[in-house]
Structure formats: structure tokens, C-alpha cells
Design an enzyme around this catalytic site. Structure first.
Site, PDB file in Angstrom:
ATOM      1  N   LEU A  51       0.828  -1.206   0.000  1.00  0.00           N
ATOM      2  CA  LEU A  51       0.000   0.000   0.000  1.00  0.00           C
ATOM      3  C   LEU A  51       0.863   1.257   0.000  1.00  0.00           C
ATOM      4  O   LEU A  51       2.057   1.197   0.292  1.00  0.00           O
ATOM      5  CB  LEU A  51      -0.906  -0.037   1.238  1.00  0.00           C
ATOM      6  N   PRO A  52       0.251   2.417  -0.315  1.00  0.00           N
ATOM      7  CA  PRO A  52       1.065   3.623  -0.466  1.00  0.00           C
ATOM      8  C   PRO A  52       1.838   4.045   0.792  1.00  0.00           C
ATOM      9  O   PRO A  52       3.028   4.341   0.710  1.00  0.00           O
ATOM     10  CB  PRO A  52       0.039   4.701  -0.853  1.00  0.00           C
ATOM     11  N   THR A  88       6.539   0.712   1.713  1.00  0.00           N
ATOM     12  CA  THR A  88       7.608   1.465   2.373  1.00  0.00           C
ATOM     13  C   THR A  88       6.956   2.396   3.387  1.00  0.00           C
ATOM     14  O   THR A  88       6.221   3.318   3.008  1.00  0.00           O
ATOM     15  CB  THR A  88       8.411   2.303   1.358  1.00  0.00           C
ATOM     16  N   LYS A 148      15.612   0.043   4.172  1.00  0.00           N
ATOM     17  CA  LYS A 148      15.010   0.674   2.980  1.00  0.00           C
ATOM     18  C   LYS A 148      15.167   2.199   3.016  1.00  0.00           C
ATOM     19  O   LYS A 148      15.581   2.814   2.030  1.00  0.00           O
ATOM     20  CB  LYS A 148      13.528   0.275   2.912  1.00  0.00           C
ATOM     21  N   LYS A 180       8.631  11.118  -0.565  1.00  0.00           N
ATOM     22  CA  LYS A 180       8.007  10.391   0.550  1.00  0.00           C
ATOM     23  C   LYS A 180       9.068   9.656   1.385  1.00  0.00           C
ATOM     24  O   LYS A 180       9.078   9.735   2.620  1.00  0.00           O
ATOM     25  CB  LYS A 180       6.993   9.384   0.002  1.00  0.00           C
TER      26      LYS A 180
HETATM   27  P1  NAD Z   1       0.428   2.437  -6.133  1.00  0.00           P
HETATM   28  O1  NAD Z   1      -0.099   3.751  -5.733  1.00  0.00           O
HETATM   29  O2  NAD Z   1       0.630   2.118  -7.581  1.00  0.00           O
HETATM   30  O3  NAD Z   1      -0.512   1.266  -5.544  1.00  0.00           O
HETATM   31  C1  NAD Z   1      -1.132   1.303  -4.300  1.00  0.00           C
HETATM   32  C2  NAD Z   1      -2.404   0.504  -4.396  1.00  0.00           C
HETATM   33  O4  NAD Z   1      -3.012   0.472  -3.100  1.00  0.00           O
HETATM   34  C3  NAD Z   1      -3.434   1.121  -5.347  1.00  0.00           C
HETATM   35  O5  NAD Z   1      -3.891   0.148  -6.261  1.00  0.00           O
HETATM   36  C4  NAD Z   1      -4.555   1.581  -4.420  1.00  0.00           C
HETATM   37  O6  NAD Z   1      -5.855   1.504  -4.995  1.00  0.00           O
HETATM   38  C5  NAD Z   1      -4.399   0.608  -3.283  1.00  0.00           C
HETATM   39  N1  NAD Z   1      -4.997   1.073  -2.031  1.00  0.00           N
HETATM   40  C6  NAD Z   1      -4.844   2.260  -1.419  1.00  0.00           C
HETATM   41  N2  NAD Z   1      -5.537   2.288  -0.276  1.00  0.00           N
HETATM   42  C7  NAD Z   1      -6.146   1.083  -0.173  1.00  0.00           C
HETATM   43  C8  NAD Z   1      -7.022   0.513   0.787  1.00  0.00           C
HETATM   44  N3  NAD Z   1      -7.402   1.184   1.878  1.00  0.00           N
HETATM   45  N4  NAD Z   1      -7.452  -0.734   0.572  1.00  0.00           N
HETATM   46  C9  NAD Z   1      -7.057  -1.439  -0.521  1.00  0.00           C
HETATM   47  N5  NAD Z   1      -6.254  -0.940  -1.466  1.00  0.00           N
HETATM   48  C10 NAD Z   1      -5.802   0.308  -1.288  1.00  0.00           C
HETATM   49  O7  NAD Z   1       1.798   2.266  -5.324  1.00  0.00           O
HETATM   50  P2  NAD Z   1       3.029   1.298  -5.688  1.00  0.00           P
HETATM   51  O8  NAD Z   1       3.936   1.957  -6.657  1.00  0.00           O
HETATM   52  O9  NAD Z   1       2.492  -0.066  -5.976  1.00  0.00           O
HETATM   53  O10 NAD Z   1       3.814   1.292  -4.280  1.00  0.00           O
HETATM   54  C11 NAD Z   1       3.347   0.564  -3.172  1.00  0.00           C
HETATM   55  C12 NAD Z   1       4.380   0.693  -2.073  1.00  0.00           C
HETATM   56  O11 NAD Z   1       5.646   0.183  -2.545  1.00  0.00           O
HETATM   57  C13 NAD Z   1       4.630   2.127  -1.612  1.00  0.00           C
HETATM   58  O12 NAD Z   1       4.799   2.138  -0.219  1.00  0.00           O
HETATM   59  C14 NAD Z   1       5.922   2.507  -2.336  1.00  0.00           C
HETATM   60  O13 NAD Z   1       6.650   3.494  -1.638  1.00  0.00           O
HETATM   61  C15 NAD Z   1       6.645   1.186  -2.375  1.00  0.00           C
HETATM   62  N6  NAD Z   1       7.621   1.035  -3.457  1.00  0.00           N
HETATM   63  C16 NAD Z   1       7.314   1.458  -4.732  1.00  0.00           C
HETATM   64  C17 NAD Z   1       8.251   1.291  -5.736  1.00  0.00           C
HETATM   65  C18 NAD Z   1       7.948   1.738  -7.152  1.00  0.00           C
HETATM   66  O14 NAD Z   1       8.879   1.791  -7.966  1.00  0.00           O
HETATM   67  N7  NAD Z   1       6.711   2.040  -7.493  1.00  0.00           N
HETATM   68  C19 NAD Z   1       9.498   0.686  -5.468  1.00  0.00           C
HETATM   69  C20 NAD Z   1       9.750   0.244  -4.184  1.00  0.00           C
HETATM   70  C21 NAD Z   1       8.813   0.422  -3.185  1.00  0.00           C
END
Ligand code: NAD
Length: 298
Positions: free
Chosen positions: A64-65, A95, A170, A245
Site C-alpha cells: 500500500l502507499p 515502504t 530501505k 516520501k
Molecule cells: P500504487 O499507488 O501504484 O498502488 C497502491 C495501491 O493500493 C493502489 O492500487 C490503491 O488503490 C491501493 N490502495 C490504497 N488504499 C487502499 C485501501 N485502503 N485498501 C485497498 N487498497 C488500497 O503504489 P506502488 O507503486 O504499488 O507502491 C506501493 C508501495 O511500494 C509504496 O509504499 C511505495 O513506496 C513502495 N515502493 C514502490 C516502488 C515503485 O517503484 N513504485 C518501489 C519500491 C517500493
């Protein structure tokens, strides 16, 4: 294994697909119907809530975000903790700050469950290829019990210590990455202003003491590394707002620990300025656009 998976975004969706490919049965939930539909097409069972996704599961993942989302998904009325069976482990790969991870571990424990923090690096490409690095905070026994499932999504699974230490690894790595990227952007921009061919400068840096991942693999100056976002208008890659973030998480952890992060604080402000300029959706190497005389075209 029957696995609950909540959060099917840019990272969660490809991770969930890799679990399916490895023969696991998936119960998924996301607020986005489109995200759920795509996973249903891949063979997952879509659930109406995190509670339902956790019911009967032998392991539950969240991706999740931010910490507030994880808190809601775990502890809400329709949350994971309301549906999960006694003794089942929750793995959070979002994260978030280490203190929240430790708080969630206490919540899970009070519910008769274990909680593991397992944030990732490797980006969306690594998530799709199943080559993520997992930084895991867990006891040795818990680490051993979740490692096979993590192995379906990553190739480098590292125990960093007990609960919260995965998040510590991380945010410290990304603190350093944010700083080195800004440093390379500054040096490349100064060199270009002073008249050196940026390719020559990058070649010198990359065979000298300034070399780092931000200079040799992901150089922020356009045209130096063909595969880097800088060479395709700063699209794709790791978003500047996500770096902002992560630097915020490092700043908060440092504040709590009363540990100075001089360069990290400055880097945090640089990415804040980039985001405020409307470029937070670009790759984080667009930080070079702050040096606008010779910066990126964005
Ligand atoms: P994203 O925004 O693409 O996906 C998040 C998902 O969570 C969305 O589909 C959203 O609808 C869902 N969501 C939000 N609130 C919700 C709830 N209450 N119930 C159910 N679903 C819910 O984000 P992402 O890029 O997949 O990143 C996710 C995590 O991984 C973050 O913490 C980010 O910092 C970390 N991360 C991302 C990357 C990257 O390159 N994108 C790399 C490493 C780590």
C-alpha cells in the site's frame, strides 16, 4: 498456499501475478475495481474487503502507499485483523516508517498473529521479473517461514534484523540514493556550464572516485545512459514524489532518534521543490532540472 493480497498497484499487481505463477491461490482486494479485475483475469479470487481477503488465508500480504493505508487495512472494521485466522502471518511490503511497522507488529501480536516488514527495491521492472530485493524485519524463525513466498517475487531475500529493521534498511538506502542523485545532477550541470562534454565528464566520473549507481547506471544527464529515464524525458522509473516520501520517512525517523541528517534534509527540500514545480510525477533523476541552465528538458 492460500494467500491474501491487498494493494494491487504498480508494485502489488505484478507481485501478486508472480505468486499466482508459482501456483499459490490468491484472495485479493484493492479499492480500485480495475486493479481487482486485472488480477481476476489472471486467476485470483476478488474479495469485498481486506477482512474477506484474509479469511482462510495462510499468509497475508499488503502493498500500500503509506502507513496510514496499512493501518486502515489492518485495523479497520473490515480489516485484515478482523478476518485472519489465529497464528497466520501478515507481511507488509509497503515502504513505511520503522516505528509504524513496530506498532503494527504489536497490533498483530495482540490479535494472535505475527507481522513482518518486508519492503522492496527493484522497482516495477523487478516486480514484474520477480527479481525484487526484500529487506526483511523478522525473527529468524519468522523469516524462514515467509522466505519461500518471498522467493516467488524476489531473488534477493535478506533478513535485516527484528521488526522494523527492513524499513530501516530501505529508508537509509533511499536517503543515500536521493543524496547521490542530487550530487551527480549538480556535478554534471556544473561541468556542462563550464564547457566540458557531459559524456567525457561522465566517463571520467565513472572511472574515478565520484562513481556511484546514480552516475554509472542512472545518470540524470540526458544521453549519457541510453536505458536511464533521463534519456526518455524522465518517464518511467522511480517517481520523484516517491523519493520525496521516502526522504520524509528518513527525516521523521531521524527526528525521533535525534540523529542529524544534514544532507538528507537538504535533499528532502530539493525533491520538495521539484514536486512543487509540478514535476513530482517524473522520475526522481529529474532533480537535475533544478539546475535549469543545463538541466533536463522536462
Ligand atoms: P500504487 O499507488 O501504484 O498502488 C497502491 C495501491 O493500493 C493502489 O492500487 C490503491 O488503490 C491501493 N490502495 C490504497 N488504499 C487502499 C485501501 N485502503 N485498501 C485497498 N487498497 C488500497 O503504489 P506502488 O507503486 O504499488 O507502491 C506501493 C508501495 O511500494 C509504496 O509504499 C511505495 O513506496 C513502495 N515502493 C514502490 C516502488 C515503485 O517503484 N513504485 C518501489 C519500491 C517500493
Amino acid at each position: 498456499m492460500k494467500i491474501g493480497f491487498i494493494g494491487l498497484g504498480n508494485m502489488g499487481a505484478p507481485m501478486a501475478r508472480n505468486l499466482l505463477k508459482h501456483g499459490h491461490a490468491l484472495q485479493v482486494f484493492d479499492l480500485s475495481a480495475a486493479a481487482c479485475g486485472a488480477l481476476a483475469d489472471a486467476g485470483a479470487a476478488v474479495c469485498a474487503s481486506p477482512k474477506a481477503a484474509a479469511a482462510d488465508a495462510e499468509l497475508v500480504f499488503t502493498m500500500l502507499p503509506a502507513a496510514a493505508h496499512v493501518r486502515g487495512v489492518l485495523a479497520g472494521e473490515q480489516g485484515v485483523l478482523a478476518g485472519i485466522a489465529h497464528g497466520v502471518t501478515i507481511v507488509d511490503s509497503s515502504t513505511i516508517d520503522p516505528a509504524s511497522a513496530q506498532e503494527f507488529a504489536r497490533l498483530a501480536q495482540a490479535n494472535g498473529n505475527a507481522f513482518v516488514d518486508a519492503p522492496v527495491s527493484g522497482g516495477t521492472g523487478g516486480a514484474a521479473a520477480g527479481t525484487l530485493t526484500f529487506m526483511v524485519g523478522a525473527s529468524e524463525a519468522l523469516f524462514a517461514s515467509v522466505s519461500p513466498a518471498l522467493g516467488a517475487m524476489g531473488k534477493n531475500i535478506v533478513r535485516c534484523g527484528d521488526t522494523g529493521m527492513g524499513q530501516v534498511a530501505k529508508i537509509c538506502n533511499n536517503l543515500l540514493l536521493g543524496i547521490t542523485m542530487a550530487g551527480v545532477a549538480e556535478a554534471m550541470s556544473l561541468g556542462a556550464t563550464l564547457g566540458i562534454d557531459p559524456k567525457v565528464l561522465a566517463g571520467i566520473v565513472n572511472t574515478s572516485t565520484g562513481r556511484c549507481w546514480s552516475s554509472d547506471t542512472y545518470n540524470p544527464y540526458p544521453g549519457i545512459v541510453e536505458t536511464a529515464p533521463a534519456s526518455r524525458g524522465y518517464t518511467g522509473g522511480f517517481g520523484a514524489d516517491l523519493m520525496l516520501k521516502d526522504l520524509g520517512l528518513a527525516a521523521e525517523a531521524a527526528r525521533t532518534a535525534k540523529q542529524p541528517i544534514f544532507l538528507g534534509a537538504l535533499a528532502h527540500q530539493l525533491y520538495q521543490a521539484l514536486s512543487a514545480s509540478g514535476r513530482g510525477g517524473l522520475d526522481f533523476s529529474a532533480i537535475i532540472s533544478l539546475y535549469e541552465r543545463h538541466g533536463a528538458q522536462s
